[in-house]
Design an enzyme around this catalytic site. Structure first.
Site: not given
Length: 648
Positions: A240, A284, A589
């Site tokens: 991530c 993120y 992502h």
């Protein structure tokens, strides 16, 4: 619209459902077996008996195979392999292929290639449906290199209820590439065209680990070999992360499970390097390479604490991170139901002119960030039309010369909120100016957790996602990709893929002009771990009858390292009508910030010889490694040549 899309999704999913075939009456043979460990043990419904190739009196060398005759044809779309369950790993299959045949004599190209993880877990290889009577599993290596063996406790074959041949005009999926990890992030090595993927500290999960290491794999399209290794020298669990490709073509990975860390993959040396820690710990976040070669990052409250994840910039030459007090994260926050933990995730960033960054989303509010001064600055850029917050949607710069960005899909909150079909073209110009926003025709399917890839011809491929995003679930998964045509402003639905690509999936353009779409899951013992990727070959690679199109070839280029505004001379194997540069990508992502396309207008310099002019603006031609494609009058692209664009 969501209900309409869901009905279409369910219809596609039903047509591709995988049902285990009854093994009664099957015949199975092998090139070798040890008496007492016959091939029939692999289909006898017992997981305690095993098939094993001969080890005495002769250690029969690899490769080995098992061939199954199902006695009639089925619409095959998956094969499962259970390694031996007796605590002994000898014979676990490593590198492998799966082939199908209608008559047991003629075997087509493999429907699956790759490498299995060396453990006792069930492996399931899925692929686009094909009618076949015979299935062959080929072991090329033993997973732990313990000996020249192949073993199996159980093998099953799965089928769909029906078969619809893919339409030639809508591209083609396959083969599937099996990986020994669940790849949640990926990048392309510019020097070799290899695909680099990674998961977390473990192959199949991201939580509960010790940190400080990452499982990686590399796929070589030239050889078909998938290799695995553990990276621990940077003391960084790279799950991530923020991710971008720097001005020399190196993937730069920041934060994630080890939220302060920076690791750089040296493509030429095939080695990972520990770089300076960020000023703010993050997970993120998004990051983008700037016109001056530095790297900007912002957001990232998933890890390292929540809130105030303001902008900072990394100088790759001095190996230093510097905070930008004038680049707050607040203007780009969404109104997520989970608050700031999600509201600052996965910004849609584009490096632009004079060290600036344009933030196109996922918040409905767009912003300009500048980095030319020590503090930087922020300026609102208006709303993205009538769009709402679009978390985990897509944004792709398909024409950098004209500042054209396609945005598509996303959902108001990170999870448990309906995705949209919304699509807009955002056109940016001078830094600080309010961009033009034009709504275009909606996608056919609502999508969040999807991925967008710009193709050499300027069309944008949107793949995967969910109509209602839920992490670690494949419910409402969208299996049919879509293609956006800037000339018409409309999307075309394409042939469906075999494997759901939702949370933790990615897609990347390869130098051969195919798209690799992989990953999803990374949730331990869940049922949505996808240890694989599928290859999509766009329709421009085929003739109307489905045969492979003759591809033009770039024979020579006058330089492989070029500066802004310079001219490049290219010779080709046949007449060419257009060229394009596409920056090498990296994705995780739904975010691929450095991906962009530059259309190039060729000037004839003789028979099959052309002169190209590189844009004289580092905000358009961001420094770094690019793929140069040549296209003929039929729109068929060449295999790319790699060009390094330098700012000076």
């Amino acid at each position: 619209m969501w209900l309409k899309s869901t009905a279409a999704i369910l219809a596609v999913v039903a047509s591709l459902a995988k049902a285990q075939i009854d093994r009664t009456g099957w015949q199975i043979t092998s090139d070798s077996f040890q008496p007492g460990n016959e091939p029939t043990n692999a289909i006898d419904a017992s997981t305690t008996s095993i098939f094993h190739t001969e080890w005495t009196p002769v250690n029969v060398p690899l490769p080995h195979n098992l061939t199954i005759d199902m006695k009639k044809s089925y619409n095959i779309n998956a094969v499962s392999y259970l390694p031996r369950q007796d605590g002994n790993s000898n014979g676990n299959i490593g590198q492998h292929q799966i082939q199908l045949s209608s008559d047991g004599q003629i075997w087509g190209s493999p429907v699956v290639i790759g490498t299995y993880l060396d453990d006792a877990s069930l492996k399931k290889s899925s692929f686009v449906t094909k009618p076949a009577r015979y299935v062959r599993l080929i072991a090329i290596t033993e997973a732990g290199n313990r000996g020249p063996w192949m073993s199996a406790a159980d093998i099953n074959v799965f089928a769909a209820a029906s078969y619809t041949p893919p339409q030639n005009s809508l591209g083609r999926w396959g083969p599937t590439i099996d990986f020994p990890i669940v790849p949640a992030a990926a990048a392309i090595e510019h020097d070799s065209g290899k695909l680099l993927g990674w998961s977390s500290f473990a192959a199949n999960t991201f939580s509960g680990g010790p940190g400080g290491m990452t499982q990686t794999c590399t796929y070589d399209p030239a050889s078909g070999v998938v290799s695995k290794r553990t990276i621990s020298n940077t003391n960084h669990d790279m799950f991530c992360p923020g991710l971008s490709i720097d001005a020399t073509g190196r993937p730069v990975v920041t934060g994630g499970n080890n939220a302060e860390k920076t690791s750089i993959y040296d493509v030429n040396a095939d080695a990972w390097i520990a770089a300076a820690n960020m000023q703010i710990s993050r997970g993120y976040q998004s990051q983008a390479t700037l016109s001056d070669g530095r790297i900007f990052t912002i957001g990232g409250s998933w890890s390292g604490g929540q809130g105030n994840k303001n902008g900072e910039v990394y100088n790759t030459l001095s190996n230093q991170w510097a905070l930008l007090s004038g680049c707050p994260v607040a203007p780009m926050l969404t109104n997520d139901a989970q608050g700031v933990y999600r509201a600052d995730n996965h910004a849609w960033l584009f490096g632009w002119k004079n060290g600036s960054v344009f933030q196109a989303g996922p918040s409905k509010a767009m912003n300009w960030y500048t980095t030319a001064t020590a503090s930087g600055s922020t300026k609102p850029a208006g709303l993205r039309g009538t769009d709402a917050d679009a978390m985990c949607g897509n944004s792709v710069m398909y024409d950098a010369v004209n500042g054209k960005i396609l945005t598509a899909g996303g959902s108001p909150s990170y999870q448990d909120s309906d995705a949209t079909t919304n699509a807009y073209v955002v056109t940016i110009g001078n830094v600080g100016n309010t961009p033009t926003v034009a709504q275009v025709a909606s996608m056919q399917y609502a999508r969040s957790f999807a991925n967008g890839v710009v193709l050499p011809n300027g069309k944008v491929f949107i793949t995967g996602g969910q109509a209602r995003p839920v992490p670690f679930s494949d419910n409402t998964a969208v299996l049919a990709p879509e293609l956006f045509d800037p000339a018409t402003g409309k999307f075309t639905t394409l042939n469906p893929m075999a494997i759901a690509r939702t949370y933790h999936s990615w897609a990347l353009l390869m130098p051969d002009a195919t798209v690799y779409n992989g990953g999803g899951g990374l949730c331990g013992t869940c049922t949505t771990n996808h240890f694989d990727a599928e290859i999509y070959s766009p329709s421009y690679l085929f003739n109307s009858d489905g045969t492979l199109a003759a591809r033009p070839k770039i024979n020579t280029i006058s330089a492989t390292t070029i500066t802004l505004g310079s001219k490049l001379t290219v010779t080709t194997s046949s007449a060419i009508t257009s060229f394009s540069l596409i920056r090498y990508g990296s994705a995780t992502h739904t975010v691929n910030t450095d991906q962009r396309r530059i259309p190039l207008v060729p000037l004839s310099a003789g028979t099959n010889t052309y002169t190209l002019t590189i844009p004289n603006d580092a905000g358009i031609a961001i420094p770094g490694s690019w793929m140069l494609f040549a296209m003929n009058s039929a729109g068929v692209p060449s295999v790319a040549k790699t060009i390094l664009v330098k700012s000076a």
